[in-house]
Write an enzyme that holds these catalytic residues in place. Structure first.
Site, PDB file in Angstrom:
ATOM      1  N   HIS A 262      20.782  26.324  26.417  1.00 31.46           N
ATOM      2  CA  HIS A 262      21.401  27.323  26.054  1.00 31.46           C
ATOM      3  C   HIS A 262      21.909  27.260  27.220  1.00 31.46           C
ATOM      4  O   HIS A 262      21.644  28.721  27.841  1.00 31.46           O
ATOM      5  CB  HIS A 262      20.270  28.603  25.824  1.00 31.46           C
ATOM      6  CG  HIS A 262      19.260  27.907  24.562  1.00 31.46           C
ATOM      7  ND1 HIS A 262      19.666  28.758  23.370  1.00 31.46           N
ATOM      8  CD2 HIS A 262      18.058  27.504  24.569  1.00 31.46           C
ATOM      9  CE1 HIS A 262      18.800  27.831  22.338  1.00 31.46           C
ATOM     10  NE2 HIS A 262      18.044  27.339  23.162  1.00 31.46           N
TER      11      HIS A 262
ATOM     12  N   SER B 261      45.713  26.226  45.792  1.00 33.33           N
ATOM     13  CA  SER B 261      45.699  28.105  45.236  1.00 33.33           C
ATOM     14  C   SER B 261      47.339  28.327  45.754  1.00 33.33           C
ATOM     15  O   SER B 261      46.640  27.971  47.497  1.00 33.33           O
ATOM     16  CB  SER B 261      45.106  28.955  45.161  1.00 33.33           C
ATOM     17  OG  SER B 261      45.698  29.982  45.284  1.00 33.33           O
TER      18      SER B 261
ATOM     19  N   LYS C  69      40.582  27.689  48.289  1.00 34.59           N
ATOM     20  CA  LYS C  69      40.589  27.408  47.431  1.00 34.59           C
ATOM     21  C   LYS C  69      41.165  25.533  46.572  1.00 34.59           C
ATOM     22  O   LYS C  69      41.476  25.578  47.349  1.00 34.59           O
ATOM     23  CB  LYS C  69      42.123  28.088  46.091  1.00 34.59           C
ATOM     24  CG  LYS C  69      41.012  29.511  46.140  1.00 34.59           C
ATOM     25  CD  LYS C  69      40.591  30.140  44.561  1.00 34.59           C
ATOM     26  CE  LYS C  69      40.486  29.610  43.343  1.00 34.59           C
ATOM     27  NZ  LYS C  69      41.323  30.196  42.214  1.00 34.59           N
TER      28      LYS C  69
ATOM     29  N   GLU D  26      40.772  21.041  33.439  1.00 38.28           N
ATOM     30  CA  GLU D  26      40.717  22.799  32.913  1.00 38.28           C
ATOM     31  C   GLU D  26      41.771  21.580  32.130  1.00 38.28           C
ATOM     32  O   GLU D  26      41.590  22.514  30.724  1.00 38.28           O
ATOM     33  CB  GLU D  26      41.380  23.080  33.754  1.00 38.28           C
ATOM     34  CG  GLU D  26      40.555  23.991  34.519  1.00 38.28           C
ATOM     35  CD  GLU D  26      40.366  25.069  35.960  1.00 38.28           C
ATOM     36  OE1 GLU D  26      40.876  25.705  34.924  1.00 38.28           O
ATOM     37  OE2 GLU D  26      41.075  24.163  36.767  1.00 38.28           O
TER      38      GLU D  26
END
Ligand code: ARG
Length: 464
Positions: A156, A277, A283, A290
């Site tokens: 979970h 970025s 970043k 992704e």
């Protein structure tokens, strides 16, 4: 220029109708398979004396010329000739003259396209199997370095029990092993020649289907000519296997993304698999992971598209079936790309062992150890569970963890708890003790890795 099937027609379709009907923009990817299929077909026609040696040799020579030109990307395809088959036939006739028109004797585009797809997919699936193998090997390499690296295991997405990081990674090894076996098994149904089925009913010419199948390196050939030209199960199966594989990669992608966050900091992905970025200089984004997660969507879509196309189609060939190609090409490209990305990403990532150790030292993932300890001393497990639950609640109130509870406090909760509890609670010891078959205990993990390695060796030898 007139169409190759012009005889029956008095009018030509408008240009945009041709455009709508054509598949050449995408089926030109089958150019080599189509030429090989034709070479096998003509060689068979020659052997069976359906074409004279002279005619067949002229056609074969023409086909070889087209093959060379295809390699040099010198073939000019046109929408007017609809698809790869008619385009190549037209180019052949331009190359060697009218005799080129004999190529299509005893054959139809229906068995021709099915042959192309079987050939194409057989090769791509073999390539995919090898790529899965490489990724599994990358996983083994990382696992070997991290047998004794402890992380919190989750259920979970809540900390559950400490586990070996290698155990977690090896889970993906086994998922990929099933993927590989599925692809391997599917080869039985791909490695089958439809050539010679004709449009749907076979042919009146005395052809030799076994011979053309053999020339193309197929293991066997279809029993029923209708089935040969209508079957797209092998593509559905490929798309389905691709979806399952991508689902696995997508789950791993999700873990990599989570683990690289500031909140987790369990791994750092290599610069070569991340991006920056345009505005925030600090970043480092896990774009490749992704994208693999995102591309799973299109792969699932391709499966559903083809199932929907086929549902309700009467036998035998219907033009709807031209819609089987783009999704298949797309899934091949996506699966191949995703496997390559993951292979690189897994091998180059930095595993932050220290940070993982810190994480697992300050949590309640050792609570089961305490419950098991009491149960081993004869306390019924349900009661032990209750005692530990109360202790956890107590710790949360005090702002510390189970390892920080003084012995007197422990004994107020249960007289069975003794000094040795502090070693029992250590995450390293907790993992080491989970030595049941297939568990996270170090011995078990090492045995798993060994088994994995020998499996990889056996595919290696099978591929040779
Ligand atoms: N371009 C067609 C396809 O991809 C080839 C088969 C066409 N056959 C036919 N009878 N129109 O499905």
């Amino acid at each position: 220029m007139s169409k190759l099937w012009g005889g029956r027609f008095t009018k030509k379709p408008e240009e945009w109708v041709d455009e709508f009907n054509a598949s050449i923009s995408f089926d030109q990817q089958l150019v080599f398979e189509d030429i090989e299929g034709s070479i096998a077909h003509v060689t068979m026609l020659k052997k069976c004396s359906i074409l004279s040696v002279k005619e067949a040799d002229q056609i074969l020579q023409g086909l070889h010329t087209l093959h060379d030109k295809a390699l040099k990307q010198e073939l000019d395809f046109s929408v007017e000739y609809e698809d790869i088959h008619l385009n190549l036939e037209k180019l052949l006739i331009d190359e060697i003259g009218e005799v080129g028109g004999k190529l299509h004797t005893g054959r139809s585009r229906n068995d021709q396209i099915a042959t192309d797809m079987h050939l194409f997919l057989k090769r791509r699936v073999q390539e995919i199997i090898e790529l899965i193998d490489e990724l599994q090997e990358g996983i083994i390499l990382q696992s070997e370095k991290n047998v004794e690296t402890i992380i919190p295991g989750y259920t979970h997405l809540q900390r559950a029990q400490p586990i070996s990081f290698a155990h977690h990674l090896m889970c993906y090894f086994w998922m990929l092993q099933r993927d590989k076996e599925r692809f391997q098994d599917s080869l039985k149904r791909i490695d089958l020649s439809p050539l010679g089925a004709g449009a749907l009913a076979g042919t009146t010419f005395p052809i030799d289907r076994a011979y053309s199948a053999e020339l193309l390196g197929f293991d066997s050939y279809y029993e029923n000519s209708l089935d040969a030209v209508s079957d797209r199960d092998f593509i559905v199966e490929f798309l389905s296997n691709g979806s399952i594989l991508m689902t696995h990669l997508s789950r791993l992608a999700e873990e990599f993304i989570l683990w690289s966050t500031e909140e987790f900091r369990f791994i750092e992905l290599d610069d070569s698999y991340t991006t920056g970025s345009s505005i925030m200089p600090q970043k480092k984004n896990p774009d490749m992971a992704e994208l693999v997660r995102g591309k799973t969507g299109r792969v699932n879509g391709n499966l559903l598209s083809l199932l929907t196309v086929l549902k309700g189609l009467p036998l035998a060939y219907n033009k709807d079936m031209q819609e089987d190609k783009e999704g298949m090409f797309d899934t091949v490209k996506t699966v191949v790309g995703s496997l390559k990305i993951f292979n690189g990403m897994v091998r180059t990532m930095t595993v932050k062992q220290k940070r993982m150790k810190e994480a697992v030292s300050n949590d309640f993932s050792n609570a089961t150890e305490l419950a098991d300890y009491l149960a081993a001393k004869g306390v019924p497990f349900r009661q032990a569970h209750e005692i530990v639950g109360k202790l956890v609640l107590h710790c949360i109130g005090e702002g510390y963890y189970l390892k920080d509870v003084p012995l007197e406090e422990y004994q107020q909760h249960s007289p069975f708890i003794e000094e040795d509890i502090y070693t029992i609670l250590e995450p390293y010891a907790a993992v080491e003790r989970r030595n049941s078959y297939g568990g996270t205990g170090f011995q078990q993990v090492k045995a798993q890795i060994d088994k994995g390695k020998s499996l990889l060796k056996s595919t290696e030898t099978a591929n040779k």
